[in-house]
Design a protein around this motif. Structure first.
Motif: not given
Length: 253
Positions: A87, A110, A169, A242, A245-246
């Motif tokens: 990422i 992910v 990430c 993850s 976080n995105l």
């Protein structure tokens, strides 16, 4: 599912377009082959003495667990070099925005990237497993214990990959920070159980959190639900982090 596998296939191919994956594979095989042959030589040296005793460890006990244990330590150091770019490198090259704007969910992104990297890790586990299998040409092995060690290493590298993906990430546009953070965090979890041993104290919490403890339990051939559940929970937690976080990335755009 089709989109996940498409992202995974793209990620898997991109790994082999870089010389990094080929270089790490070559170095890993050379080092592990040397360690494997060293363990075989140790068994050959000890065999005359072991033959005169009862209940002594056999070929599998002397060769297989040390080989997979060494592989686990080496992969702890190598995996962050592969995960750091998943990422963070895309952010650095400004290609993550295009991926986030595509008609795919963050979960699919992910899982796709994770499965792509996991494909390479499974190849590594397979290559490690082939080494002791070669001994079947001139000896006998406990195939059950070998399978348990292969499963233990598979779960271990799967956990490494999930942790590395999250660090990639969380590191923004800095792959090197992602790699350093991953190594540091995994080493901490690896060494937690050693603290209690050195101090002659047994901590239930430390033992449960320790990666090494669960890995070694599986290496013995006793497949406990606690040890397998630990790895599955570890993997699921970091994949979920993850995705979150995105989600934050999209909200900030």
């Amino acid at each position: 599912m089709k989109l996940i596998f498409s992202i995974a296939a793209r990620e898997f191919k991109s790994l082999f377009l870089s010389p990094l994956a080929w270089t790490l594979l070559a170095i890993l095989q050379i080092v592990l082959a040397y360690l494997f042959l060293t363990q075989v030589e140790t068994f050959i040296t000890l065999q005359p003495k072991l033959a005169t005793l009862e209940g002594t460890p056999g070929l599998t006990d002397i060769v297989v667990p040390p080989l997979f244990g060494n592989a686990g330590i080496i992969l702890l150091l190598i995996t962050p070099l592969l995960t750091m770019r998943l990422i963070a490198e895309e952010r650095k090259q400004k290609t993550l925005t295009l991926l986030l704007s595509a008609p795919v969910s963050h979960l699919q992104i992910v899982l796709g990237k994770y499965l792509g990297l996991l494909g390479l890790m499974l190849i590594i586990v397979g290559l490690v497993t082939l080494m002791p299998l070669s001994l079947l040409t001139g000896g006998s092995l406990d195939l059950g214990k070998l399978a348990a060690n292969a499963l233990a290493l598979t779960l271990l590298v799967s956990a490494f990959a999930a942790c590395g993906l999250y660090m990639s990430c969380a590191a923004g546009q800095h792959p090197s920070i992602a790699a350093t953070a991953t190594v540091g965090f995994l080493l901490l979890l690896w060494l937690l159980n050693w603290t209690g041993v050195l101090q002659d104290e047994r901590s239930v919490i430390m033992e449960y959190v320790s990666l090494l403890r669960h890995f070694q339990n599986l290496q013995t051939g006793l497949l406990g639900s606690v040890d397998i559940g630990y790895f599955l929970l570890f993997i699921a937690s970091f994949l979920w982090l993850s995705v979150r976080n995105l989600d934050n990335d999209r909200l900030q755009q």
